[in-house]
Design a protein around this motif. Structure first.
Motif, PDB file in Angstrom:
ATOM      1  N   LEU A   1       0.838  -1.203   0.000  1.00 29.42           N
ATOM      2  CA  LEU A   1       0.000   0.000   0.000  1.00 29.42           C
ATOM      3  C   LEU A   1       0.872   1.252   0.000  1.00 29.42           C
ATOM      4  O   LEU A   1       0.597   2.215  -0.726  1.00 29.42           O
ATOM      5  CB  LEU A   1      -0.903   0.013   1.242  1.00 29.42           C
ATOM      6  CG  LEU A   1      -2.028  -1.018   1.267  1.00 29.42           C
ATOM      7  CD1 LEU A   1      -2.719  -1.010   2.633  1.00 29.42           C
ATOM      8  CD2 LEU A   1      -3.040  -0.718   0.173  1.00 29.42           C
ATOM      9  N   ALA A   2       1.923   1.225   0.805  1.00 26.58           N
ATOM     10  CA  ALA A   2       2.788   2.400   0.904  1.00 26.58           C
ATOM     11  C   ALA A   2       3.502   2.654  -0.426  1.00 26.58           C
ATOM     12  O   ALA A   2       3.534   3.788  -0.915  1.00 26.58           O
ATOM     13  CB  ALA A   2       3.803   2.210   2.030  1.00 26.58           C
TER      14      ALA A   2
ATOM     15  N   ASN B   1       1.080   4.029  -2.947  1.00 27.67           N
ATOM     16  CA  ASN B   1       0.650   5.397  -2.653  1.00 27.67           C
ATOM     17  C   ASN B   1       1.734   6.420  -2.962  1.00 27.67           C
ATOM     18  O   ASN B   1       1.449   7.502  -3.475  1.00 27.67           O
ATOM     19  CB  ASN B   1       0.204   5.513  -1.191  1.00 27.67           C
ATOM     20  CG  ASN B   1      -1.254   5.115  -1.023  1.00 27.67           C
ATOM     21  OD1 ASN B   1      -2.102   5.571  -1.758  1.00 27.67           O
ATOM     22  ND2 ASN B   1      -1.538   4.255  -0.070  1.00 27.67           N
ATOM     23  N   VAL B   2       2.982   6.062  -2.671  1.00 34.37           N
ATOM     24  CA  VAL B   2       4.087   6.964  -3.026  1.00 34.37           C
ATOM     25  C   VAL B   2       4.147   7.094  -4.554  1.00 34.37           C
ATOM     26  O   VAL B   2       4.275   8.198  -5.097  1.00 34.37           O
ATOM     27  CB  VAL B   2       5.436   6.443  -2.463  1.00 34.37           C
ATOM     28  CG1 VAL B   2       6.594   7.296  -2.984  1.00 34.37           C
ATOM     29  CG2 VAL B   2       5.423   6.461  -0.941  1.00 34.37           C
TER      30      VAL B   2
ATOM     31  N   LEU C   1       1.749   6.763  -6.663  1.00 31.01           N
ATOM     32  CA  LEU C   1       0.604   7.551  -7.122  1.00 31.01           C
ATOM     33  C   LEU C   1       0.864   9.048  -6.940  1.00 31.01           C
ATOM     34  O   LEU C   1       0.575   9.854  -7.830  1.00 31.01           O
ATOM     35  CB  LEU C   1      -0.617   7.122  -6.309  1.00 31.01           C
ATOM     36  CG  LEU C   1      -1.981   7.187  -6.945  1.00 31.01           C
ATOM     37  CD1 LEU C   1      -2.005   6.485  -8.280  1.00 31.01           C
ATOM     38  CD2 LEU C   1      -2.999   6.547  -5.990  1.00 31.01           C
ATOM     39  N   ASP C   2       1.408   9.421  -5.788  1.00 25.59           N
ATOM     40  CA  ASP C   2       1.776  10.825  -5.562  1.00 25.59           C
ATOM     41  C   ASP C   2       2.699  11.297  -6.680  1.00 25.59           C
ATOM     42  O   ASP C   2       2.534  12.393  -7.231  1.00 25.59           O
ATOM     43  CB  ASP C   2       2.549  10.981  -4.234  1.00 25.59           C
ATOM     44  CG  ASP C   2       1.647  11.019  -3.003  1.00 25.59           C
ATOM     45  OD1 ASP C   2       0.421  11.189  -3.159  1.00 25.59           O
ATOM     46  OD2 ASP C   2       2.175  10.886  -1.881  1.00 25.59           O
TER      47      ASP C   2
ATOM     48  N   GLY D   1       1.080  11.699 -10.068  1.00 24.02           N
ATOM     49  CA  GLY D   1       0.265  12.918 -10.041  1.00 24.02           C
ATOM     50  C   GLY D   1       1.122  14.167 -10.194  1.00 24.02           C
ATOM     51  O   GLY D   1       0.780  15.099 -10.925  1.00 24.02           O
ATOM     52  N   GLN D   2       2.260  14.192  -9.487  1.00 29.78           N
ATOM     53  CA  GLN D   2       3.166  15.339  -9.608  1.00 29.78           C
ATOM     54  C   GLN D   2       3.704  15.423 -11.037  1.00 29.78           C
ATOM     55  O   GLN D   2       3.818  16.514 -11.606  1.00 29.78           O
ATOM     56  CB  GLN D   2       4.327  15.213  -8.620  1.00 29.78           C
ATOM     57  CG  GLN D   2       3.890  15.350  -7.166  1.00 29.78           C
ATOM     58  CD  GLN D   2       4.994  14.952  -6.194  1.00 29.78           C
ATOM     59  OE1 GLN D   2       6.161  14.848  -6.564  1.00 29.78           O
ATOM     60  NE2 GLN D   2       4.624  14.727  -4.946  1.00 29.78           N
TER      61      GLN D   2
ATOM     62  N   SER E   1      -1.562  15.358  -5.052  1.00 28.10           N
ATOM     63  CA  SER E   1      -1.259  15.530  -6.477  1.00 28.10           C
ATOM     64  C   SER E   1      -1.752  14.350  -7.306  1.00 28.10           C
ATOM     65  O   SER E   1      -2.210  14.509  -8.422  1.00 28.10           O
ATOM     66  CB  SER E   1       0.252  15.678  -6.693  1.00 28.10           C
ATOM     67  OG  SER E   1       0.758  16.782  -6.003  1.00 28.10           O
ATOM     68  N   GLY E   2      -1.619  13.138  -6.731  1.00 33.45           N
ATOM     69  CA  GLY E   2      -1.967  11.954  -7.509  1.00 33.45           C
ATOM     70  C   GLY E   2      -3.265  11.313  -7.066  1.00 33.45           C
ATOM     71  O   GLY E   2      -3.482  10.134  -7.359  1.00 33.45           O
TER      72      GLY E   2
ATOM     73  N   SER F   1       1.558   1.374   9.531  1.00 35.95           N
ATOM     74  CA  SER F   1       2.142   1.746   8.254  1.00 35.95           C
ATOM     75  C   SER F   1       1.838   3.209   7.979  1.00 35.95           C
ATOM     76  O   SER F   1       0.753   3.700   8.317  1.00 35.95           O
ATOM     77  CB  SER F   1       1.568   0.879   7.129  1.00 35.95           C
ATOM     78  OG  SER F   1       2.050   1.323   5.883  1.00 35.95           O
TER      79      SER F   1
ATOM     80  N   PHE G   1       1.190   4.552   5.296  1.00 35.35           N
ATOM     81  CA  PHE G   1       0.129   4.712   4.308  1.00 35.35           C
ATOM     82  C   PHE G   1      -0.959   3.678   4.574  1.00 35.35           C
ATOM     83  O   PHE G   1      -0.660   2.515   4.814  1.00 35.35           O
ATOM     84  CB  PHE G   1       0.657   4.524   2.886  1.00 35.35           C
ATOM     85  CG  PHE G   1       1.514   5.661   2.423  1.00 35.35           C
ATOM     86  CD1 PHE G   1       0.961   6.762   1.797  1.00 35.35           C
ATOM     87  CD2 PHE G   1       2.878   5.626   2.631  1.00 35.35           C
ATOM     88  CE1 PHE G   1       1.763   7.806   1.377  1.00 35.35           C
ATOM     89  CE2 PHE G   1       3.686   6.679   2.212  1.00 35.35           C
ATOM     90  CZ  PHE G   1       3.123   7.771   1.578  1.00 35.35           C
ATOM     91  N   GLY G   2      -2.205   4.114   4.521  1.00 34.28           N
ATOM     92  CA  GLY G   2      -3.325   3.190   4.662  1.00 34.28           C
ATOM     93  C   GLY G   2      -3.884   2.848   3.298  1.00 34.28           C
ATOM     94  O   GLY G   2      -3.149   2.745   2.318  1.00 34.28           O
TER      95      GLY G   2
ATOM     96  N   ALA H   1      -3.720   7.454  -0.069  1.00 29.68           N
ATOM     97  CA  ALA H   1      -2.569   8.302   0.268  1.00 29.68           C
ATOM     98  C   ALA H   1      -2.863   9.218   1.451  1.00 29.68           C
ATOM     99  O   ALA H   1      -1.961   9.596   2.180  1.00 29.68           O
ATOM    100  CB  ALA H   1      -2.158   9.129  -0.946  1.00 29.68           C
TER     101      ALA H   1
END
Ligand SMILES: [Zn+2]
Lengths: 266, 177
Positions: A52-53, A56-57, A59-60, A63-64, B66-67, B151, B153-154, B157
């Motif tokens: 998940l982490a 998510n990183v 995805l950020d 997006g950037q 952003s994402g 963690s 992140f769940g 984000a």
């Protein structure tokens, strides 16, 4: 000073805009390729929480990348949009750091690569939050919060693995020489970046290099990892589109669908 | 823009009526976040401004991250809700600056997060809070302050994963950003 003030549209795109477009591609491409590499862990991470982490990183960062590439596309104004820049450019037109295109390796390599990138990324974004260009400033002010969090996570992992078990320490020791020579790009700059800095558009490349070095020294120290001598230049350069053999393979996978089915929508 | 969009937006133009903006705020107050469906886009602070411009409602929205993959869904939901309420072809503008912060989540929004089982962001957003220096996160189930981070992140984000050391329930914490 505004970037557009020195432009004379009659003579085509001005020099400053060309520099800025190059720089936006560097920022956007690095975030995109790092995000794409993280996504390769999907379904294969060592634990669900880590999966998940990592996603998510990623995805950020994607997006950037979109925010930077959209801006680059608007400035270039040649009919290409952000998707076109991401999915239709070849390897030689990509401007990402060599570091981020390197394969994920084991979890130690992935963590260390993320950490080296995050430490550089945060310093770059902090500089951009003081940009004289409000668009750069706005995108960076948003991204800087996300990347502060990314660095927190990756630096904690470097410490946990470096100062962890015998095996995790050995894995980190093995990861360092695999990535270290690519860090040369994180602490140098070229004429494009120096001109943009002189115009007040981006942060001071020397400060960015110093901030990166300090962060790496601090984290390596608490991770009980030896700090190698500064990396030396070699024949490749992501800034100039001279990439390692890994980028082409990554792009082949990332770009396959939009290239094979150019009219597809979803 | 597609050819059809032009026709639709030409048809819907009209002068603003008194009460239009109030009504639009009410409509948007019922548009829920797709990932946290108990909190509206207004309570989350995603809708920044409403105005009447050139015959149409103009809506300024800002993404959370952003994402954030929900950004497009949220914008489509906002557009649909306004169309359904009689606002023809609302104009949406995506604005990044100033950057969204959890400080904009209203107090009602925070209560709803808690009732839904998500611990709301603690304190106000700054660099220290991003580095995790914001005090203890209380369990939304039993209220215990004896909790641990699982963690950073769940499931999305915007959240981190925690576990309560007393009732043993895992829960999401809405990160302070
Ligand atoms: Zn509990």
């Amino acid at each position: 000073m505004q970037a557009s003030m020195s432009c004379r549209p009659k003579w085509g795109i001005c020099k400053m805009n060309q520099d800025l477009i190059q720089y936006l591609l560097r920022l956007g491409d690095s975030a995109l390729i790092q995000g794409q590499r993280l996504c390769e862990w999907c379904g294969r991470a060592p634990a669900l929480e880590e999966e998940l982490a990592l996603m998510n990183v990623g995805l950020d960062l994607v997006g950037q990348a979109r925010n930077w590439l959209e801006y680059a596309a608007e400035l270039a104004n040649d009919g290409r949009d952000a998707d076109h820049l991401a999915f239709r450019r070849d390897e030689r037109a990509y401007r990402n750091l060599l570091l981020v295109e390197q394969p994920n390796g084991d979890f130690a390599v992935t963590v260390l690569k993320q950490f080296f990138y995050d430490a550089w990324h945060l310093a770059v974004l902090e500089g951009l939050t003081h940009s004289s260009d409000s668009r750069l400033q706005g995108i960076a002010a948003k991204a800087v919060k996300e990347v502060t969090y990314h660095l927190r996570r990756s630096s904690e992992w470097v410490e946990r693995l470096g100062d962890g078990t015998e095996e995790s320490h050995q894995r980190m020791l093995a990861a360092i020489p695999q990535l270290w020579r690519f860090t040369v790009e994180l602490s140098d700059s070229d004429a494009v970046e120096q001109r943009l800095h002189a115009a007040g558009l981006i942060g001071d490349p020397q400060q960015i290099a110093a901030a990166w070095q300090q962060q790496v020294e601090r984290t390596f120290d608490s991770a009980t990892l030896p700090l190698p001598a500064p990396a030396c230049h070699f024949y490749l350069s992501g800034r100039q589109g001279l990439h390692s053999e890994h980028l082409g393979l990554l792009l082949a996978e990332m770009q396959f669908l939009p290239r094979a089915y150019p009219d597809a929508t979803w | 823009m597609q050819p059809g969009d032009l026709i639709a937006s030409d048809l819907g133009a009209r002068a603003a009526a008194p009460g239009d903006l109030d009504q639009a705020w009410q409509v948007l107050g019922r548009v829920m976040d797709p990932e946290v469906p108990v909190v509206s886009v207004v309570e989350l602070g995603i809708v920044r401004a409403l105005a009447w411009d050139a015959g149409h409602l103009h809506v300024v929205v800002t993404p959370t991250y952003s994402g954030c993959p929900a950004t497009e869904v949220i914008e489509a939901d906002i557009r649909q809700a306004l169309e359904d309420a009689g606002f023809r072809a609302p104009q949406l503008e995506r604005q990044l600056h100033p950057a969204w912060t959890t400080d904009w989540i209203t107090s009602t929004g925070r209560e709803r997060l808690l009732a839904y089982g998500i611990a709301p962001p603690l304190g106000s957003a700054n660099k220290r809070s991003l580095l995790g220096d914001n005090g203890s996160v209380n369990c939304p189930q039993c209220g215990s302050a004896h909790t641990e981070l699982l963690s950073q992140f769940g499931s999305t984000a915007c959240k981190a994963l925690y576990r309560c050391c007393d009732c043993r329930e895992p829960f999401d914490y809405f990160k302070c950003i």
